[in-house]
Structures are given as structure tokens and as C-alpha cells.
Motif scaffolding. Structure first.
Motif, short mmCIF file in Angstrom:
data_model
loop_
_atom_site.label_atom_id
_atom_site.label_comp_id
_atom_site.label_asym_id
_atom_site.label_seq_id
_atom_site.Cartn_x
_atom_site.Cartn_y
_atom_site.Cartn_z
N LEU A 130 -15.71 -49.51 11.97
CA LEU A 130 -14.37 -49.36 12.56
C LEU A 130 -14.20 -48.02 13.26
O LEU A 130 -13.70 -47.94 14.38
N PHE A 131 -14.65 -46.94 12.62
CA PHE A 131 -14.44 -45.61 13.18
C PHE A 131 -15.48 -45.25 14.24
O PHE A 131 -15.38 -44.20 14.87
N LYS A 132 -16.47 -46.11 14.43
CA LYS A 132 -17.49 -45.86 15.45
C LYS A 132 -17.38 -46.83 16.61
O LYS A 132 -18.14 -46.74 17.56
N SER A 133 -16.43 -47.73 16.53
CA SER A 133 -16.32 -48.78 17.54
C SER A 133 -15.59 -48.34 18.80
O SER A 133 -15.63 -49.03 19.81
N GLY A 134 -14.92 -47.17 18.73
CA GLY A 134 -14.17 -46.69 19.89
C GLY A 134 -12.71 -47.11 19.88
O GLY A 134 -11.94 -46.71 20.76
N CYS A 135 -12.31 -47.92 18.90
CA CYS A 135 -10.92 -48.33 18.84
C CYS A 135 -10.04 -47.18 18.33
O CYS A 135 -10.54 -46.24 17.72
N LYS A 136 -8.77 -47.28 18.60
CA LYS A 136 -7.82 -46.27 18.14
C LYS A 136 -7.07 -46.82 16.93
O LYS A 136 -6.65 -47.99 16.92
N ILE A 137 -6.89 -45.97 15.95
CA ILE A 137 -6.30 -46.40 14.68
C ILE A 137 -5.03 -45.61 14.41
O ILE A 137 -5.04 -44.38 14.43
N ILE A 138 -3.95 -46.32 14.16
CA ILE A 138 -2.68 -45.70 13.77
C ILE A 138 -2.40 -46.08 12.32
O ILE A 138 -2.30 -47.27 11.99
N TYR A 139 -2.31 -45.09 11.47
CA TYR A 139 -2.11 -45.32 10.04
C TYR A 139 -0.73 -44.78 9.66
O TYR A 139 -0.45 -43.60 9.82
N VAL A 140 0.13 -45.65 9.15
CA VAL A 140 1.50 -45.25 8.78
C VAL A 140 1.63 -45.30 7.26
O VAL A 140 1.33 -46.32 6.63
N PHE A 159 -7.86 -41.24 15.60
CA PHE A 159 -7.08 -41.61 14.41
C PHE A 159 -5.77 -40.84 14.42
O PHE A 159 -5.74 -39.64 14.62
N LEU A 160 -4.66 -41.58 14.20
CA LEU A 160 -3.34 -40.97 14.17
C LEU A 160 -2.68 -41.32 12.84
O LEU A 160 -2.45 -42.49 12.54
N PHE A 161 -2.38 -40.29 12.06
CA PHE A 161 -1.74 -40.47 10.76
C PHE A 161 -0.26 -40.15 10.90
O PHE A 161 0.11 -39.07 11.35
N LEU A 162 0.61 -41.09 10.52
CA LEU A 162 2.04 -40.91 10.69
C LEU A 162 2.78 -41.17 9.38
O LEU A 162 2.41 -42.06 8.62
N PHE A 163 3.84 -40.40 9.15
CA PHE A 163 4.75 -40.67 8.04
C PHE A 163 5.90 -41.53 8.57
O PHE A 163 6.52 -41.20 9.58
N TYR A 164 6.19 -42.59 7.85
CA TYR A 164 7.28 -43.49 8.21
C TYR A 164 8.60 -42.73 8.33
O TYR A 164 9.41 -42.99 9.22
N ASN A 189 15.57 -48.42 6.50
CA ASN A 189 15.95 -47.02 6.32
C ASN A 189 15.08 -46.33 5.27
O ASN A 189 14.41 -46.98 4.47
N SER A 190 15.15 -45.02 5.26
CA SER A 190 14.47 -44.23 4.24
C SER A 190 15.47 -43.82 3.17
O SER A 190 16.65 -43.63 3.45
N GLY A 191 15.01 -43.74 1.94
CA GLY A 191 15.85 -43.26 0.86
C GLY A 191 16.66 -44.33 0.14
O GLY A 191 17.53 -44.01 -0.67
N ASN A 192 16.37 -45.61 0.41
CA ASN A 192 17.13 -46.67 -0.25
C ASN A 192 16.85 -46.76 -1.75
O ASN A 192 17.62 -47.37 -2.49
N THR A 246 -4.75 -33.65 -4.52
CA THR A 246 -4.78 -33.81 -3.07
C THR A 246 -3.75 -32.89 -2.44
O THR A 246 -2.79 -32.47 -3.11
N ASP A 247 -3.94 -32.56 -1.16
CA ASP A 247 -2.96 -31.74 -0.46
C ASP A 247 -1.96 -32.61 0.32
O ASP A 247 -1.18 -32.09 1.12
N LEU A 248 -1.99 -33.90 0.08
CA LEU A 248 -1.02 -34.79 0.69
C LEU A 248 0.37 -34.49 0.15
O LEU A 248 0.57 -34.39 -1.06
N ARG A 249 1.34 -34.32 1.05
CA ARG A 249 2.73 -34.11 0.66
C ARG A 249 3.64 -34.94 1.55
O ARG A 249 3.48 -34.94 2.77
N PHE A 250 4.56 -35.62 0.94
CA PHE A 250 5.48 -36.48 1.69
C PHE A 250 6.69 -35.68 2.17
O PHE A 250 7.23 -34.87 1.42
N PRO A 251 7.14 -35.91 3.41
CA PRO A 251 8.33 -35.22 3.89
C PRO A 251 9.58 -35.76 3.20
O PRO A 251 9.75 -36.98 3.07
N ASN A 252 10.44 -34.86 2.76
CA ASN A 252 11.74 -35.25 2.21
C ASN A 252 11.62 -36.33 1.15
O ASN A 252 12.31 -37.35 1.19
N LEU A 253 10.75 -36.09 0.18
CA LEU A 253 10.44 -37.10 -0.83
C LEU A 253 11.65 -37.56 -1.62
O LEU A 253 11.78 -38.72 -1.99
N ASP A 254 12.60 -36.65 -1.87
CA ASP A 254 13.76 -37.00 -2.70
C ASP A 254 15.03 -37.21 -1.89
O ASP A 254 16.13 -37.20 -2.42
#
Length: 204
Positions: A25-35, A95-100, A168-171, A195-203
Motif C-alpha cells: 500500500l505505501f509503495k504503490s504511489g497511492c495517497k492515504i488519508i487517515y482520520v 500520507f495525511l493524518f487528520l484529527f476529526y 458533532n464532537s463532544g456528544n 505514545t506521544d499521540l495526543r488528541f485535541p480538546n479531548l474533554d
């Protein structure tokens, strides 16, 4: 299984983790959007999704569902392994990593970011058209995404909110008890510890 090469562009949407996708997948040349989405809202979303589909058969309350979710005993889990796979690959080429939550907060900025990632140039008018097209009130009425056919076939139950509830977020704040929220906070803290993963506005 390798991903077949094609010259024309196409879009493939999936909830599968990378471990279950083609190895090239990562060598095929396709673009990946991960949400990725706040785990608290994911729990609520999956809870209502499992109640909606007759094929899932879930008819319990949220507290009971949470116990299934944290033990990875429902479809689309394990949540953390899935998210960490995406986070660990966030610097990969194409590769594009996005937070919902970020996409919800500023949808037009997200549209511009994604279009740039896909090597597309949009005018302000086109950005606005996409923004209107993706607004939740319009999205809910789009037969291409609202699974209306499944309702007509009796696969999903006929409920007021339908397949697309509100987007919506926060439901989770309307659904979690104080005790449940504290338990889930501990679960999140434990899984973020290495991990150093941190979610924006978690609460929020």
C-alpha cells in the motif's frame, strides 16, 4: 495480496487497519488519508451503530457496551492498535493524518489541506460549495452516504436520527455518567502512556 496498479484515480474507503490492507500500500504511489477521532466519541458512535444494525443485534445499555468495547469484543476494534498504526506512519510519503475534531472545528481549512495533499487547486467558490455539500444537515440527506437503502431493506432499524446522527464532537458529554467518564479517562491515559499521540480538546 498486492494492490493492483491503475493509471486512473479512484477512491477506496475502509475502516480496516493497515495490517489487514495490501502489503504494498505505501509503495504503490497511492495517497492515504487517515482520520482519527476522539475515543470517547468513537465509543458513542459505535454504541449507536451497533444498536442501529439488526445484524449486530445489540440491545443493551451504554455501560454494558463499554465493557465490550474496552475488551475489543465488537467489530472495528481493537481501537488503540488501529490508531497507533496510523500515528506511527504519519510521516510516511503520501500520507495525511487528520484529527476529526480539527476537521469539524474548521471544515474549510480541512478542505484546503486535503485538496492540496491531493494536488488539487480549488477556488474559494469551490471550497464553499464543498463546505455546504458536507454540512451535516446536507450530509444526512445524501442517499450516497446515509444508508437509506439498508433501512428500506430492514437491515437497519427505523430510528429518528438515522445512520448519520449529528457528526458533532463532544456528544459523549451528554451520554457518560461521571463514573463512566472517570473510568474511560483512566483507560485513555493508560493507552497513551507509551505514545506521544495526543488528541485535541479531548474533554471538550
Amino acid at each position: 495480496m498486492d494492490l493492483p496498479l491503475r493509471k486512473d484515480r479512484r477512491i477506496i474507503k475502509t475502516h480496516l487497519p493497515f495490517t489487514l490492507l495490501p502489503q504494498n500500500l505505501f509503495k504503490s504511489g497511492c495517497k492515504i488519508i487517515y482520520v482519527v477521532r476522539n475515543p470517547k466519541d468513537v465509543i458513542i458512535s459505535f454504541y449507536y451503530l451497533n444498536k442501529l444494525f439488526r445484524t449486530q443485534g445489540y440491545d443493551g445499555d451504554l455501560s454494558k457496551y463499554w465493557n465490550y468495547f474496552k475488551q475489543n469484543l465488537q467489530p472495528w476494534t481493537p481501537y488503540w492498535e488501529h490508531v497507533k498504526e496510523g500515528w506511527d506512519r504519519r510521516f510516511e510519503k503520501n500520507f495525511l493524518f487528520l484529527f476529526y475534531e480539527d476537521m469539524n472545528k474548521d471544515s474549510k481549512a480541512a478542505i484546503k489541506k486535503i485538496s492540496s495533499f491531493l494536488d488539487k487547486t480549488l477556488t474559494d467558490q469551490q471550497v464553499h460549495m464543498l463546505y455546504e455539500h458536507l454540512r451535516i444537515t446536507n450530509f444526512k440527506n445524501n442517499p450516497s452516504v446515509n444508508n437509506q437503502l439498508l433501512s428500506e431493506l430492514g437491515i437497519t432499524k427505523k430510528v429518528k436520527d438515522g445512520f448519520i446522527r449529528n457528526g458533532n464532537s463532544g456528544n459523549w458529554k451528554k451520554e457518560f455518567s461521571k463514573e463512566l467518564n472517570e473510568e474511560i479517562d483512566m483507560w485513555i491515559e493508560e493507552n497513551l502512556r507509551k505514545t506521544d499521540l495526543r488528541f485535541p480538546n479531548l474533554d471538550q
